[in-house]
Scaffold this motif. Structure first.
Motif: not given
Length: 129
Positions: A121-122, A125
């Motif tokens: 997820k990071q 991002d």
């Protein structure tokens, strides 16, 4: 009509039986090396207890790949006037924002500080800005 039903039942039983028998005989012929038929040279397969064959172009031992930090340095390049496209990791030149953040994220994941889901997820991002 009864005759047709009889033959459908007989064929639905005989056809799979025939296919199974054919596959068994074919497997036996392949195993005994008689599948190719007469006139062909037999396959040269090594028997038990023989070492595996070395094929040209393939290394016999696994290649050890070391990280860039552990590779021996051969000295400065002959053409030192050309700029390098990427700064070295230990140099004082600043890296880009994404590269720096991805390196920090990779270090956290490698140390086990974050889980795979959080890492992905990071990372998404960071890559999306």
């Amino acid at each position: 009509m009864n005759n047709l039903i009889f033959w459908i039942i007989v064929c639905s039983w005989l056809i799979p039986l025939g296919i199974r028998m054919y596959n068994r005989s074919r497997a036996r012929r392949i195993q005994n090396d008689t599948f190719r038929g007469p006139g062909y040279p037999p396959r040269n397969l090594p028997g038990p207890g023989y070492p595996p064959q070395n094929y040209p172009g393939y290394p016999s031992e696994p290649i050890v790949v070391r990280p860039a930090d552990e590779t021996p340095q051969a000295g400065p390049p002959s053409n030192s006037s050309s700029p390098t496209p990427f700064p070295a990791t230990g140099s004082s030149q600043p890296q880009g924002y994404r590269a720096r953040k991805l390196a920090e994220l990779d270090a956290k994941f490698s140390n086990g500080e974050i889980a795979m889901e959080d890492y992905m997820k990071q990372r998404g991002d960071i890559m999306n800005g």
